[in-house]
Design a protein around this motif. Structure first.
Motif, PDB file in Angstrom:
ATOM      1  N   PRO A  44       0.737  -1.213  -0.001  1.00  0.00           N
ATOM      2  CA  PRO A  44      -0.105  -0.098   0.080  1.00  0.00           C
ATOM      3  C   PRO A  44       0.821   1.252   0.119  1.00  0.00           C
ATOM      4  O   PRO A  44       1.951   1.443   0.572  1.00  0.00           O
ATOM      5  N   CYS A  45       0.367   2.319  -0.521  1.00  0.00           N
ATOM      6  CA  CYS A  45       0.977   3.627  -0.500  1.00  0.00           C
ATOM      7  C   CYS A  45       1.101   4.297   0.721  1.00  0.00           C
ATOM      8  O   CYS A  45       2.118   4.662   1.264  1.00  0.00           O
ATOM      9  N   SER A  46      -0.017   4.119   1.513  1.00  0.00           N
ATOM     10  CA  SER A  46      -0.030   4.482   2.866  1.00  0.00           C
ATOM     11  C   SER A  46      -0.554   3.406   3.636  1.00  0.00           C
ATOM     12  O   SER A  46      -1.499   2.934   3.443  1.00  0.00           O
ATOM     13  N   MET A  47       0.234   3.111   4.692  1.00  0.00           N
ATOM     14  CA  MET A  47      -0.342   1.912   5.456  1.00  0.00           C
ATOM     15  C   MET A  47      -1.449   2.615   6.487  1.00  0.00           C
ATOM     16  O   MET A  47      -2.200   1.740   7.080  1.00  0.00           O
ATOM     17  N   ASP A  48      -1.618   3.794   6.648  1.00  0.00           N
ATOM     18  CA  ASP A  48      -2.591   4.375   7.388  1.00  0.00           C
ATOM     19  C   ASP A  48      -3.971   4.209   6.443  1.00  0.00           C
ATOM     20  O   ASP A  48      -4.962   3.856   7.094  1.00  0.00           O
ATOM     21  N   ASN A  49      -3.914   4.408   5.300  1.00  0.00           N
ATOM     22  CA  ASN A  49      -5.203   3.964   4.530  1.00  0.00           C
ATOM     23  C   ASN A  49      -5.501   2.732   4.576  1.00  0.00           C
ATOM     24  O   ASN A  49      -6.658   2.284   4.921  1.00  0.00           O
ATOM     25  N   TYR A  50      -4.555   1.674   4.495  1.00  0.00           N
ATOM     26  CA  TYR A  50      -4.870   0.359   4.847  1.00  0.00           C
ATOM     27  C   TYR A  50      -5.295   0.120   6.292  1.00  0.00           C
ATOM     28  O   TYR A  50      -6.199  -0.873   6.115  1.00  0.00           O
ATOM     29  N   LYS A  51      -4.978   0.671   7.019  1.00  0.00           N
ATOM     30  CA  LYS A  51      -5.151   0.517   8.476  1.00  0.00           C
ATOM     31  C   LYS A  51      -6.702   0.812   8.721  1.00  0.00           C
ATOM     32  O   LYS A  51      -7.271   0.025   9.255  1.00  0.00           O
ATOM     33  N   THR A  52      -7.230   1.978   7.971  1.00  0.00           N
ATOM     34  CA  THR A  52      -8.461   2.144   8.161  1.00  0.00           C
ATOM     35  C   THR A  52      -9.569   1.173   7.521  1.00  0.00           C
ATOM     36  O   THR A  52     -10.488   0.797   8.075  1.00  0.00           O
ATOM     37  N   PHE A  53      -8.954   0.785   6.277  1.00  0.00           N
ATOM     38  CA  PHE A  53      -9.759  -0.581   5.700  1.00  0.00           C
ATOM     39  C   PHE A  53      -9.836  -1.664   6.587  1.00  0.00           C
ATOM     40  O   PHE A  53     -10.890  -2.335   7.059  1.00  0.00           O
ATOM     41  N   LEU A  54      -8.686  -2.285   7.159  1.00  0.00           N
ATOM     42  CA  LEU A  54      -8.188  -3.366   7.958  1.00  0.00           C
ATOM     43  C   LEU A  54      -9.389  -3.044   9.069  1.00  0.00           C
ATOM     44  O   LEU A  54      -9.924  -4.260   9.606  1.00  0.00           O
ATOM     45  N   LEU A  55      -9.396  -2.247  10.104  1.00  0.00           N
ATOM     46  CA  LEU A  55      -9.946  -1.935  11.086  1.00  0.00           C
ATOM     47  C   LEU A  55     -11.505  -2.156  10.748  1.00  0.00           C
ATOM     48  O   LEU A  55     -12.373  -2.758  11.491  1.00  0.00           O
ATOM     49  N   SER A  56     -11.957  -1.529   9.529  1.00  0.00           N
ATOM     50  CA  SER A  56     -13.369  -1.452   9.126  1.00  0.00           C
ATOM     51  C   SER A  56     -13.744  -2.993   8.764  1.00  0.00           C
ATOM     52  O   SER A  56     -14.804  -3.412   9.353  1.00  0.00           O
ATOM     53  N   LEU A  57     -13.102  -3.938   8.151  1.00  0.00           N
ATOM     54  CA  LEU A  57     -13.232  -5.112   7.843  1.00  0.00           C
ATOM     55  C   LEU A  57     -13.512  -6.109   8.891  1.00  0.00           C
ATOM     56  O   LEU A  57     -14.465  -6.612   9.387  1.00  0.00           O
ATOM     57  N   VAL A  58     -12.455  -5.836   9.821  1.00  0.00           N
ATOM     58  CA  VAL A  58     -12.375  -6.651  11.156  1.00  0.00           C
ATOM     59  C   VAL A  58     -13.747  -6.289  12.069  1.00  0.00           C
ATOM     60  O   VAL A  58     -14.472  -7.202  12.513  1.00  0.00           O
ATOM     61  N   ASP A  59     -13.805  -5.138  12.188  1.00  0.00           N
ATOM     62  CA  ASP A  59     -14.873  -4.307  12.985  1.00  0.00           C
ATOM     63  C   ASP A  59     -16.256  -5.005  12.294  1.00  0.00           C
ATOM     64  O   ASP A  59     -17.239  -5.391  13.305  1.00  0.00           O
ATOM     65  N   ARG A  60     -16.573  -5.441  11.146  1.00  0.00           N
ATOM     66  CA  ARG A  60     -17.902  -5.626  10.721  1.00  0.00           C
ATOM     67  C   ARG A  60     -18.147  -7.068  11.231  1.00  0.00           C
ATOM     68  O   ARG A  60     -19.245  -7.638  11.377  1.00  0.00           O
ATOM     69  N   TYR A  61     -17.123  -7.826  11.097  1.00  0.00           N
ATOM     70  CA  TYR A  61     -17.183  -9.533  11.305  1.00  0.00           C
ATOM     71  C   TYR A  61     -16.860  -9.950  12.729  1.00  0.00           C
ATOM     72  O   TYR A  61     -16.586 -11.190  12.682  1.00  0.00           O
ATOM     73  N   ASP A  62     -16.323  -9.150  13.553  1.00  0.00           N
ATOM     74  CA  ASP A  62     -15.672  -9.465  14.793  1.00  0.00           C
ATOM     75  C   ASP A  62     -16.669 -10.001  15.836  1.00  0.00           C
ATOM     76  O   ASP A  62     -16.362 -10.891  16.763  1.00  0.00           O
ATOM     77  N   GLY A  63     -17.843  -9.771  15.579  1.00  0.00           N
ATOM     78  CA  GLY A  63     -18.998 -10.365  16.575  1.00  0.00           C
ATOM     79  C   GLY A  63     -19.144  -9.622  17.976  1.00  0.00           C
ATOM     80  O   GLY A  63     -19.711 -10.149  18.937  1.00  0.00           O
ATOM     81  N   ASP A  64     -18.316  -8.320  18.218  1.00  0.00           N
ATOM     82  CA  ASP A  64     -18.495  -7.765  19.255  1.00  0.00           C
ATOM     83  C   ASP A  64     -19.778  -6.810  19.621  1.00  0.00           C
ATOM     84  O   ASP A  64     -19.825  -6.352  20.595  1.00  0.00           O
ATOM     85  N   GLY A  65     -20.642  -6.959  18.680  1.00  0.00           N
ATOM     86  CA  GLY A  65     -21.841  -6.248  18.870  1.00  0.00           C
ATOM     87  C   GLY A  65     -21.951  -4.859  18.546  1.00  0.00           C
ATOM     88  O   GLY A  65     -22.703  -3.950  18.459  1.00  0.00           O
ATOM     89  N   ASN A  66     -20.584  -4.509  18.406  1.00  0.00           N
ATOM     90  CA  ASN A  66     -20.307  -3.095  17.772  1.00  0.00           C
ATOM     91  C   ASN A  66     -20.147  -2.723  16.099  1.00  0.00           C
ATOM     92  O   ASN A  66     -19.042  -3.558  15.796  1.00  0.00           O
ATOM     93  N   ASN A  67     -21.058  -2.105  15.483  1.00  0.00           N
ATOM     94  CA  ASN A  67     -20.943  -1.940  13.857  1.00  0.00           C
ATOM     95  C   ASN A  67     -20.715  -3.404  13.150  1.00  0.00           C
ATOM     96  O   ASN A  67     -20.273  -3.526  12.082  1.00  0.00           O
TER      97      ASN A  67
END
Length: 341
Positions: A121-144
């Protein structure tokens, strides 16, 4: 509670969490899956490894800040309905992101359904934003979470066969950076996540050279070691899916972790190859699927493999009792013998 007791309690808790997740699916078998092909959607109650799958940055965040979850959600819903456990491969590539620093285009084997760029990735910060969104959607913690999520994704495989330019166009140290960065982000976001090593594409000399360099630098950031076995164009196979040589390589780098074969293609009797791989240390084996590219399994061999899986799945261990017989042990204390032809 004393500091010593706190440490003991913490270690026990981590052990229980780790043990729980490794029993998340009792099956020892799985398949590469592709939702577009009805013949390759996997079997009920087994592991599935969508390939390339929907967890591609370019598929989900096609424009910066604009997310499309339809394909990924459909995969998760189908897996839930069929009691399948997903091994989700993360691909850290997005066209818009790599255009931002004028990366060179690459040619992937997945065509228009994939990214046109395979670099870091050009920006690891951009990638981090995507990665956090991905995990957040399917982690089953009840948030997002995805609406209706009942079986969270816990097993995350970071990249695929990075030693091949068709899957990653970058240097070894860039792979190491992406892998370790991704693992740490996932673990911080999802405490019970299990990180699967990017699958090694066999144990040919070029593969060994790559992994001898990279494994010592990523070994603290994955939980499951991962090997692939694809028969060569001339039809040659390794009789135990490279598991013995891979185990030896892991030992030389002081890695003692479960070994999974997440791409298993056979060119001989499949049941014998599976048993050889299990005897040499494999814990889970994922078949390449009935319609995967490459050499096809005969109908007779496919039936033999399916019958074997139906009759012997769920074993806790196995051992060789003679040159022609192995014994499978189960959690309830029962055993089943299997005669090798």
């Amino acid at each position: 509670m004393t500091e010593k007791n706190k440490i003991i309690f913490f270690n026990i808790l981590i052990f229980l969490i780790f043990s729980l997740n490794f029993s998340y699916s009792d099956s020892r078998f799985g398949e590469l899956t592709e939702m577009r092909d009805e013949r390759m959607r996997g079997k009920d109650g087994q592991w599935i490894r969508p390939h390339p799958g929907p967890f591609v940055w370019n598929k989900i965040e096609r424009k910066q800040g604009s997310y499309s979850w339809d394909e990924a959600d459909a995969q998760v819903v189908y897996a839930q309905e069929h009691n399948q456990t997903i091994i989700a491969t993360i691909w850290p590539y997005s066209n818009w992101e790599q255009k931002s620093c004028k990366r060179k285009k690459a040619r992937s084997p997945f065509g228009k359904h994939f990214s046109k760029y395979l670099s870091k990735p050009c920006s690891m910060d951009n990638y981090k934003t995507f990665l956090l969104s991905l995990v957040d959607r399917y982690d089953g913690d009840g948030n997002n979470d995805m609406q209706g999520l009942t079986k969270p994704i816990i097993y995350w495989e970071i990249m695929n066969e990075p030693e091949f330019k068709m899957f990653f166009k970058g240097k070894k140290d860039e792979f190491i950076e992406i892998f370790n960065f991704s693992s740490k982000i996932i673990k911080e976001k999802q405490k019970d996540s299990i990180i699967v090593m990017a699958g090694a594409a066999g144990m040919f000399p070029e593969n060994k050279k790559f992994w001898k360099y990279t494994l010592p630098k990523i070994k603290d950031n994955f939980d499951i070691a991962n090997i692939h076995h694809i028969s060569t164009p001339d039809g040659k196979c390794d009789k135990e899916f490279w598991v013995d040589e891979f185990a030896s390589l892991l030992k030389t780098t002081s890695i003692n972790k479960p070994i999974w074969v997440t791409e298993a293609m056979t060119c001989g009797p499949p049941v014998k190859a599976y048993i050889n791989a299990f005897l040499n240390g494999a814990e889970v084996i994922v078949d390449v699927g009935i319609n995967a590219p490459g050499k096809k399994m005969s109908k007779k061999s496919r039936k033999n493999l399916n019958d074997f899986i139906t009759n012997y799945d769920g074993f806790s261990s196995l051992k060789r009792v003679s040159k022609t017989e192995v014994e499978f042990q189960y959690k309830d204390g029962s055993t089943k013998a299997y005669k090798l032809n």
